[in-house]
Design a protein around this motif. Structure first.
Motif, PDB file in Angstrom:
ATOM      1  N   GLY A 291     -24.872  41.409  35.455  1.00  0.00           N
ATOM      2  CA  GLY A 291     -23.578  40.711  35.427  1.00  0.00           C
ATOM      3  C   GLY A 291     -22.661  41.227  36.526  1.00  0.00           C
ATOM      4  N   ASN A 292     -22.604  42.562  36.693  1.00  0.00           N
ATOM      5  CA  ASN A 292     -21.751  43.138  37.748  1.00  0.00           C
ATOM      6  C   ASN A 292     -22.266  42.766  39.133  1.00  0.00           C
ATOM      7  N   ALA A 293     -23.592  42.796  39.291  1.00  0.00           N
ATOM      8  CA  ALA A 293     -24.183  42.496  40.613  1.00  0.00           C
ATOM      9  C   ALA A 293     -23.798  41.080  41.042  1.00  0.00           C
ATOM     10  N   VAL A 294     -23.724  40.163  40.075  1.00  0.00           N
ATOM     11  CA  VAL A 294     -23.360  38.780  40.382  1.00  0.00           C
ATOM     12  C   VAL A 294     -21.842  38.678  40.600  1.00  0.00           C
ATOM     13  N   LYS A 295     -21.105  39.438  39.746  1.00  0.00           N
ATOM     14  CA  LYS A 295     -19.640  39.323  39.729  1.00  0.00           C
ATOM     15  C   LYS A 295     -18.983  39.910  40.987  1.00  0.00           C
ATOM     16  N   PHE A 296     -19.507  41.061  41.441  1.00  0.00           N
ATOM     17  CA  PHE A 296     -18.834  41.720  42.566  1.00  0.00           C
ATOM     18  C   PHE A 296     -19.457  41.313  43.906  1.00  0.00           C
ATOM     19  N   SER A 297     -19.602  39.996  44.100  1.00  0.00           N
ATOM     20  CA  SER A 297     -20.213  39.530  45.345  1.00  0.00           C
ATOM     21  C   SER A 297     -19.181  39.573  46.470  1.00  0.00           C
ATOM     22  N   ARG A 321     -30.128  45.744  42.692  1.00  0.00           N
ATOM     23  CA  ARG A 321     -29.500  45.847  44.020  1.00  0.00           C
ATOM     24  C   ARG A 321     -28.733  44.556  44.319  1.00  0.00           C
ATOM     25  N   ASP A 322     -27.542  44.700  44.919  1.00  0.00           N
ATOM     26  CA  ASP A 322     -26.829  43.482  45.328  1.00  0.00           C
ATOM     27  C   ASP A 322     -26.305  43.660  46.745  1.00  0.00           C
ATOM     28  N   ASN A 323     -25.849  42.570  47.323  1.00  0.00           N
ATOM     29  CA  ASN A 323     -25.288  42.648  48.686  1.00  0.00           C
ATOM     30  C   ASN A 323     -23.778  42.366  48.630  1.00  0.00           C
ATOM     31  N   GLY A 324     -23.168  42.821  47.529  1.00  0.00           N
ATOM     32  CA  GLY A 324     -21.760  42.531  47.280  1.00  0.00           C
ATOM     33  C   GLY A 324     -20.790  43.476  47.965  1.00  0.00           C
ATOM     34  N   ILE A 325     -19.648  43.697  47.294  1.00  0.00           N
ATOM     35  CA  ILE A 325     -18.541  44.416  47.955  1.00  0.00           C
ATOM     36  C   ILE A 325     -18.793  45.924  48.099  1.00  0.00           C
ATOM     37  N   GLY A 326     -19.790  46.452  47.352  1.00  0.00           N
ATOM     38  CA  GLY A 326     -20.109  47.875  47.468  1.00  0.00           C
ATOM     39  C   GLY A 326     -19.077  48.763  46.788  1.00  0.00           C
ATOM     40  N   ILE A 327     -19.369  50.068  46.797  1.00  0.00           N
ATOM     41  CA  ILE A 327     -18.491  51.023  46.096  1.00  0.00           C
ATOM     42  C   ILE A 327     -18.231  52.206  47.010  1.00  0.00           C
ATOM     43  N   ARG A 328     -16.995  52.638  47.070  1.00  0.00           N
ATOM     44  CA  ARG A 328     -16.671  53.816  47.875  1.00  0.00           C
ATOM     45  C   ARG A 328     -17.248  55.060  47.216  1.00  0.00           C
ATOM     46  N   ARG A 334     -16.786  58.057  38.981  1.00  0.00           N
ATOM     47  CA  ARG A 334     -15.676  57.649  38.130  1.00  0.00           C
ATOM     48  C   ARG A 334     -15.968  56.347  37.378  1.00  0.00           C
ATOM     49  N   ILE A 335     -16.595  55.371  38.046  1.00  0.00           N
ATOM     50  CA  ILE A 335     -16.751  54.041  37.432  1.00  0.00           C
ATOM     51  C   ILE A 335     -17.638  54.047  36.193  1.00  0.00           C
ATOM     52  N   PHE A 336     -18.394  55.144  35.965  1.00  0.00           N
ATOM     53  CA  PHE A 336     -19.220  55.204  34.750  1.00  0.00           C
ATOM     54  C   PHE A 336     -18.404  55.677  33.545  1.00  0.00           C
ATOM     55  N   PHE A 339     -13.022  52.698  30.848  1.00  0.00           N
ATOM     56  CA  PHE A 339     -11.822  52.057  31.407  1.00  0.00           C
ATOM     57  C   PHE A 339     -11.605  52.294  32.899  1.00  0.00           C
ATOM     58  N   GLU A 340     -12.564  52.945  33.570  1.00  0.00           N
ATOM     59  CA  GLU A 340     -12.357  53.217  35.007  1.00  0.00           C
ATOM     60  C   GLU A 340     -12.897  52.049  35.835  1.00  0.00           C
ATOM     61  N   ARG A 341     -12.110  51.628  36.812  1.00  0.00           N
ATOM     62  CA  ARG A 341     -12.528  50.565  37.714  1.00  0.00           C
ATOM     63  C   ARG A 341     -12.246  51.033  39.135  1.00  0.00           C
ATOM     64  N   PRO A 348     -11.515  40.209  37.377  1.00  0.00           N
ATOM     65  CA  PRO A 348     -11.185  40.555  35.989  1.00  0.00           C
ATOM     66  C   PRO A 348     -12.290  41.376  35.318  1.00  0.00           C
ATOM     67  N   GLY A 349     -11.890  42.275  34.444  1.00  0.00           N
ATOM     68  CA  GLY A 349     -12.875  43.106  33.745  1.00  0.00           C
ATOM     69  C   GLY A 349     -12.179  44.142  32.890  1.00  0.00           C
ATOM     70  N   THR A 350     -12.969  44.868  32.082  1.00  0.00           N
ATOM     71  CA  THR A 350     -12.376  45.837  31.157  1.00  0.00           C
ATOM     72  C   THR A 350     -12.620  47.285  31.592  1.00  0.00           C
ATOM     73  N   GLY A 351     -13.589  47.493  32.475  1.00  0.00           N
ATOM     74  CA  GLY A 351     -13.909  48.871  32.882  1.00  0.00           C
ATOM     75  C   GLY A 351     -14.733  49.604  31.836  1.00  0.00           C
ATOM     76  N   ILE A 352     -15.382  48.866  30.946  1.00  0.00           N
ATOM     77  CA  ILE A 352     -16.164  49.525  29.881  1.00  0.00           C
ATOM     78  C   ILE A 352     -17.679  49.339  30.095  1.00  0.00           C
ATOM     79  N   GLY A 353     -18.051  48.293  30.853  1.00  0.00           N
ATOM     80  CA  GLY A 353     -19.476  47.954  30.996  1.00  0.00           C
ATOM     81  C   GLY A 353     -20.347  49.126  31.437  1.00  0.00           C
ATOM     82  N   LEU A 354     -19.941  49.825  32.495  1.00  0.00           N
ATOM     83  CA  LEU A 354     -20.789  50.905  32.995  1.00  0.00           C
ATOM     84  C   LEU A 354     -20.780  52.115  32.061  1.00  0.00           C
TER      85      LEU A 354
HETATM   86  P1  ADP Z   1     -15.772  45.889  34.703  1.00  0.00           P
HETATM   87  O1  ADP Z   1     -16.883  45.170  35.398  1.00  0.00           O
HETATM   88  O2  ADP Z   1     -15.387  45.256  33.422  1.00  0.00           O
HETATM   89  O3  ADP Z   1     -14.619  46.186  35.580  1.00  0.00           O
HETATM   90  P2  ADP Z   1     -17.626  48.094  34.587  1.00  0.00           P
HETATM   91  O4  ADP Z   1     -17.564  49.356  33.806  1.00  0.00           O
HETATM   92  O5  ADP Z   1     -18.815  47.232  34.417  1.00  0.00           O
HETATM   93  O6  ADP Z   1     -16.309  47.317  34.252  1.00  0.00           O
HETATM   94  O7  ADP Z   1     -17.504  48.479  36.097  1.00  0.00           O
HETATM   95  C1  ADP Z   1     -16.530  49.418  36.499  1.00  0.00           C
HETATM   96  C2  ADP Z   1     -16.143  49.194  37.926  1.00  0.00           C
HETATM   97  O8  ADP Z   1     -17.234  49.552  38.801  1.00  0.00           O
HETATM   98  C3  ADP Z   1     -15.846  47.773  38.277  1.00  0.00           C
HETATM   99  O9  ADP Z   1     -14.520  47.433  37.943  1.00  0.00           O
HETATM  100  C4  ADP Z   1     -16.074  47.771  39.767  1.00  0.00           C
HETATM  101  O10 ADP Z   1     -14.938  48.289  40.434  1.00  0.00           O
HETATM  102  C5  ADP Z   1     -17.214  48.730  39.942  1.00  0.00           C
HETATM  103  N1  ADP Z   1     -18.523  48.032  39.996  1.00  0.00           N
HETATM  104  C6  ADP Z   1     -19.408  47.886  39.000  1.00  0.00           C
HETATM  105  N2  ADP Z   1     -20.509  47.224  39.419  1.00  0.00           N
HETATM  106  C7  ADP Z   1     -20.306  46.939  40.718  1.00  0.00           C
HETATM  107  C8  ADP Z   1     -21.096  46.274  41.732  1.00  0.00           C
HETATM  108  N3  ADP Z   1     -22.297  45.790  41.480  1.00  0.00           N
HETATM  109  N4  ADP Z   1     -20.551  46.189  42.981  1.00  0.00           N
HETATM  110  C9  ADP Z   1     -19.327  46.708  43.262  1.00  0.00           C
HETATM  111  N5  ADP Z   1     -18.543  47.326  42.346  1.00  0.00           N
HETATM  112  C10 ADP Z   1     -19.030  47.457  41.083  1.00  0.00           C
END
Ligand code: ADP
Length: 388
Positions: A291-297, A321-328, A334-336, A339-341, A348-354
C-alpha cells in the motif's frame, strides 16, 4: 578447626617430621595443622586453608588419587600450593613424586632434604602470598555474583512492571479505539445524509462545513482502525505455520481496493519463498508495505512496484521495492515508530502502518528494515524463518 587462609595442612608420617615442621611454621604465626592420616587430610581440605606440606613418606598412590580428586573439585580461581619435602638421592624419588603430584588446580614445589628452616619459611611465604591473592579473587567473584544477581532481580522486576504498564495501555487504547468507532460512524453518516438529502436547502458554506466534518470523521476512523490493528497484532495469540507467499500476495492485491486499483504496476518475481509466519499478521505486513509503495509514488514518474524474495541461511528475505519519493536517511529508523511520518509528507495517513509491520515481523521472530535514497525510491524488506 576454624576456617583460615593461613592454615597449613601437614602430612608427615615419619618420626618427628610433623612436629618439627609445625614448630618452624609457628615461628611466623602461621597455623600449622598436623593430619595423622590421609582421611584426616581429606576432611580438612573441605575447610579454608593456605597450603599443604607433604613429606615423601606420605606420598602413596592412594594419596595421589585422593588429592587429584579433591583438586579437580576446586573452583576455577583456586590453585592450591603443595610443598613436597623429599630427598633427591640416587633414585631421584623426590622428582618422580613431584611429577606424579602435579596436575590442574595445584602448584607443587619441591624442597630438598636436609631442609633448613629459612628455606621452608621462604617457600611458605611465597605460597601463602599466592594463596591470599586467590582468596581475594574469590571475594571479588562473589561480590560480582551478588551484584549480578541483585541486578538481574531488579531488571526482571522492572521488566515485569513495564510489561504490566504496556499491557494496561494496550488494553486501554483497544477499548478507546473500539468505543470511538460507532460515534465516528454516526458523525460521518449524518453529515453525508445532510449533504445528500438536504443539498438544495443548504447554503454552499454549510455544505463545505459538512464535508469537512465527514472527512475529519473518516480520518479519525482510519486512525482508530489502525490503532486497533496495532493492538491486535501486539496482544493476540500468534500461531505460526508455513505460509506460501505467492498465494498470500495475490490475496492481498485482490482484497485491498487501493492496491487492486494499481495491480498493473505491481510486478511479483515468482516463485516467492515459503515462510513460517502468522497469516493475519503477514496480511497486515504485506498490505501496509505494498500500500505504501503504491501510495508514495513520485509525481513525475510512472510508478513501478517489485516484490521479490531470497533464501539466506534458513531465513527468507522479502523485498518490496518502489520507484517513489524515497526516504531520507534521517527518517529511516523513525518511520517504524508509532505515529511517525517522514518530514514534509503531505500524503494522507496515520503513521501507524510501519509500526504494525515492525511489531508483526518481530513477534513472528523476524527483522524489518528499509534501504532508500531520498527521491530515488525505497526498498522495504523483512526477514522471517524459511519454511523450506
Ligand atoms: P502512513 O503511511 O499512514 O503515513 P506508515 O507508518 O505506513 O504511515 O509510514 C510512515 C511514513 O513512512 C510515511 O508517512 C512516509 O513518510 C514514510 N513511508 C512509508 N513507506 C514509504 C514508501 N514506500 N516511500 C516513501 N516513504 C514511505
Amino acid at each position: 578447626m576454624d576456617k583460615h587462609p593461613d592454615t597449613i595442612l601437614i602430612l608427615a608420617p615419619a618420626g618427628a617430621d610433623a612436629v618439627n615442621i609445625r614448630n618452624v611454621l609457628t615461628r611466623i604465626t602461621l597455623r600449622p595443622l598436623i593430619c595423622r592420616t590421609d582421611s584426616e587430610l581429606k576432611q580438612n581440605l573441605q575447610s579454608e586453608y593456605g597450603a599443604i606440606v607433604l613429606t615423601e613418606e606420605a606420598v602413596t598412590t592412594d594419596l595421589i588419587a585422593l588429592l587429584s580428586e579433591a583438586f579437580l573439585a576446586e573452583p576455577p580461581w583456586s590453585d592450591v600450593p603443595v610443598i613436597l619435602i623429599a630427598s633427591l638421592g640416587v633414585t631421584n624419588r623426590g622428582t618422580h613424586l613431584a611429577t606424579m603430584l602435579r596436575g590442574p588446580r595445584r602448584t607443587v614445589t619441591m624442597l630438598e632434604r636436609p631442609l633448613g628452616a629459612v628455606t621452608l619459611l621462604t617457600s611458605m611465604d611465597t605460597a601463602l602470598a599466592a594463596r591470599h591473592r586467590q582468596y581475594e579473587v574469590r571475594g571479588l567473584l562473589r561480590e560480582r555474583d551478588m551484584l549480578l544477581s541483585s541486578l538481574e532481580t531488579r531488571v526482571s522486576e522492572r521488566t515485569a512492571e513495564l510489561q504490566r504498564v504496556i499491557e494496561e495501555m494496550e488494553a486501554f487504547s483497544y477499548s478507546v479505539s473500539h468505543d470511538l468507532r460507532s460515534p465516528l460512524r454516526s458523525l460521518d453518516g449524518y453529515a453525508r445524509v445532510l449533504l445528500e438529502d438536504y443539498s438544495d436547502q443548504l447554503p454552499d458554506a454549510a455544505k463545505d462545513y459538512l464535508e469537512k466534518i465527514a472527512r475529519a470523521a473518516q480520518r479519525m476512523d482510519n486512525l482508530t482502525q489502525d490503532v486497533l490493528a496495532y493492538t491486535r497484532i501486539s496482544r493476540g495469540e500468534m500461531i505460526l505455520t508455513p505460509v506460501d507467499l505467492d498465494t498470500l500476495v495475490d490475496e492481498v492485491i485482490e482484497q485491498y481496493p487501493a492496491i487492486e486499483a494499481n495491480a498493473g504496476l505491481i510486478h511479483v518475481r515468482r516463485p516467492l519463498c515459503k515462510v513460517v509466519g502468522h497469516v493475519p499478521s503477514l496480511v497486515q505486513v504485506l498490505s501496509n508495505l505494498i500500500g505504501n509503495a503504491v501510495k508514495f509514488s513520485s509525481p513525475g514518474r510512472q510508478p513501478r512496484v517489485e516484490i521479490e524474495s531470497e533464501h539466506k541461511a534458513g531465513r527468507c528475505r522479502v523485498v518490496v521495492r518502489d520507484n517513489g519519493i524515497g526516504i531520507r536517511a534521517a527518517d529511516a529508523d523513525r518511520i517504524f515508530r508509532m505515529f511517525e511520518r517522514a518530514a514534509g509528507n503531505s500524503v494522507p495517513g496515520t503513521g501507524i502502518g510501519l509500526a504494525i509491520v515492525r511489531k508483526a515481523v518481530e513477534r513472528m521472530g523476524g527483522r524489518v528494515g528499509v534501504n532508500s535514497k531520498d527521491g530515488e525510491g525505497s526498498e522495504f524488506w523483512f526477514e522471517l524463518p524459511s519454511a523450506e
